[in-house]
Design a protein around this motif. Structure first.
Motif, PDB file in Angstrom:
ATOM      1  N   HIS A  38       0.812  -1.418  -0.083  1.00  0.00           N
ATOM      2  CA  HIS A  38       0.022   0.041  -0.078  1.00  0.00           C
ATOM      3  C   HIS A  38       0.897   1.200  -0.149  1.00  0.00           C
ATOM      4  CE1 HIS A  38      -2.900   3.010   0.980  1.00  0.00           C
ATOM      5  NE2 HIS A  38      -2.528   3.062   2.096  1.00  0.00           N
ATOM      6  N   ARG A  95      -8.387  -4.479   6.906  1.00  0.00           N
ATOM      7  CA  ARG A  95      -7.957  -4.048   7.887  1.00  0.00           C
ATOM      8  C   ARG A  95      -6.308  -4.499   8.277  1.00  0.00           C
ATOM      9  NH1 ARG A  95      -8.756  -0.525  12.082  1.00  0.00           N
ATOM     10  NH2 ARG A  95      -8.068  -1.410  14.174  1.00  0.00           N
ATOM     11  N   PRO A 137      -0.353  -1.100  11.633  1.00  0.00           N
ATOM     12  CA  PRO A 137      -0.701   0.032  10.943  1.00  0.00           C
ATOM     13  C   PRO A 137       0.457   0.234  10.014  1.00  0.00           C
ATOM     14  CG  PRO A 137      -0.719   0.285  13.435  1.00  0.00           C
ATOM     15  CD  PRO A 137      -0.139  -1.132  13.155  1.00  0.00           C
ATOM     16  N   ASP A 187       2.623   2.954   7.866  1.00  0.00           N
ATOM     17  CA  ASP A 187       2.797   4.560   7.743  1.00  0.00           C
ATOM     18  C   ASP A 187       3.106   4.907   6.497  1.00  0.00           C
ATOM     19  OD1 ASP A 187       3.785   7.014   8.270  1.00  0.00           O
ATOM     20  OD2 ASP A 187       5.862   6.410   8.954  1.00  0.00           O
ATOM     21  N   VAL A 188       2.321   5.554   5.741  1.00  0.00           N
ATOM     22  CA  VAL A 188       2.200   6.147   4.403  1.00  0.00           C
ATOM     23  C   VAL A 188       2.769   7.302   4.089  1.00  0.00           C
ATOM     24  CG1 VAL A 188       0.102   4.789   3.873  1.00  0.00           C
ATOM     25  CG2 VAL A 188      -0.101   7.219   4.432  1.00  0.00           C
ATOM     26  N   ILE A 207       2.254   8.809   9.450  1.00  0.00           N
ATOM     27  CA  ILE A 207       0.877   8.917   9.096  1.00  0.00           C
ATOM     28  C   ILE A 207       0.283   7.422   9.042  1.00  0.00           C
ATOM     29  CG2 ILE A 207      -0.904   9.561   7.269  1.00  0.00           C
ATOM     30  CD1 ILE A 207       0.838  11.592   6.165  1.00  0.00           C
ATOM     31  N   ARG A 234      -1.919   3.963   8.826  1.00  0.00           N
ATOM     32  CA  ARG A 234      -3.160   3.692   8.550  1.00  0.00           C
ATOM     33  C   ARG A 234      -3.502   2.341   9.027  1.00  0.00           C
ATOM     34  NH1 ARG A 234      -4.100   8.157   7.413  1.00  0.00           N
ATOM     35  NH2 ARG A 234      -4.088   9.076   5.248  1.00  0.00           N
ATOM     36  N   HIS A 235      -4.631   2.195   9.681  1.00  0.00           N
ATOM     37  CA  HIS A 235      -5.017   0.848  10.335  1.00  0.00           C
ATOM     38  C   HIS A 235      -5.891   0.238   9.447  1.00  0.00           C
ATOM     39  CE1 HIS A 235      -3.512   1.826  14.165  1.00  0.00           C
ATOM     40  NE2 HIS A 235      -3.814   3.027  13.906  1.00  0.00           N
ATOM     41  N   GLN A 236      -6.411   0.826   8.396  1.00  0.00           N
ATOM     42  CA  GLN A 236      -7.792   0.362   7.654  1.00  0.00           C
ATOM     43  C   GLN A 236      -7.949   1.322   6.337  1.00  0.00           C
ATOM     44  OE1 GLN A 236     -11.266  -1.577   9.176  1.00  0.00           O
ATOM     45  NE2 GLN A 236     -12.673  -0.290   7.900  1.00  0.00           N
ATOM     46  N   ILE A 237      -7.955   0.486   5.213  1.00  0.00           N
ATOM     47  CA  ILE A 237      -8.226   1.304   3.972  1.00  0.00           C
ATOM     48  C   ILE A 237      -9.357   0.754   3.062  1.00  0.00           C
ATOM     49  CG2 ILE A 237      -5.672   2.064   3.591  1.00  0.00           C
ATOM     50  CD1 ILE A 237      -5.457  -0.492   1.628  1.00  0.00           C
ATOM     51  N   TYR A 280      -1.839   3.123  -5.419  1.00  0.00           N
ATOM     52  CA  TYR A 280      -2.035   3.088  -4.245  1.00  0.00           C
ATOM     53  C   TYR A 280      -2.167   1.701  -3.523  1.00  0.00           C
ATOM     54  CZ  TYR A 280      -3.480   8.096  -4.925  1.00  0.00           C
ATOM     55  OH  TYR A 280      -3.632   9.386  -5.206  1.00  0.00           O
TER      56      TYR A 280
END
Length: 144
Positions: free
Chosen positions: A73, A99, A103, A105-106, A114, A116-119, A139
């Motif tokens: 991701h 999920r 996490p 980090d983007v 930053i 992200r836990h879920q997209i 992405y």
């Protein structure tokens, strides 16, 4: 048995239930009555027959809700669980919710994080988003 008995309904059970809910809006109809009325609109005997003819839940290369999936991701590797998967009517575009186990980090900057836990994204049949970062990297790319 006639031809109509063999014709499947091209909607999933949740979509059919949503149609039944809309059918009863502004009426005194109960939920059960709206399900039966919807079945009759399809020319079927009852809700049980209609739900048996419903399309199966969407899958992408055999992937479904609850399955584990890896991939990058925003160029960062991840593993996670598919929380939801919905396909367009034509089955060309898929909406997926993932999920992450940990996490992701983007951020491209070392000065901020930053996580992200879920997209959720729209992906094609190959598990790749059409959208991409400024350097041309998609992405999301699922490892199917």
């Amino acid at each position: 048995m006639n031809y109509q008995d063999l014709t499947p309904v091209f909607a999933t059970a949740p979509t059919l239930k949503l149609r039944a809910r809309r059918l009863r809006e502004g009426t005194e109809m109960t939920h059960a009555e709206s399900l039966e009325a919807l079945a009759h609109e399809y020319g079927l005997k009852d809700w049980n027959t209609l739900s048996a003819k419903a399309a199966p839940p969407p899958t992408l290369h055999g992937l479904g809700a609850g399955d584990r999936i890896p991939g990058p991701h925003m160029s960062k590797p991840f593993t996670g669980v598919v929380k939801g998967l919905r396909s367009s009517f034509a089955g060309v575009v898929h909406h997926i919710v993932i999920r992450f186990d940990e996490p992701v980090d983007v951020s491209k900057s070392a000065l901020m994080q930053i996580p992200r836990h879920q997209i959720q994204f729209e992906i094609n049949d190959d598990g790749i988003t059409d959208g991409h970062t400024s350097d041309g990297v998609p992405y999301l790319v699922l490892e199917l």
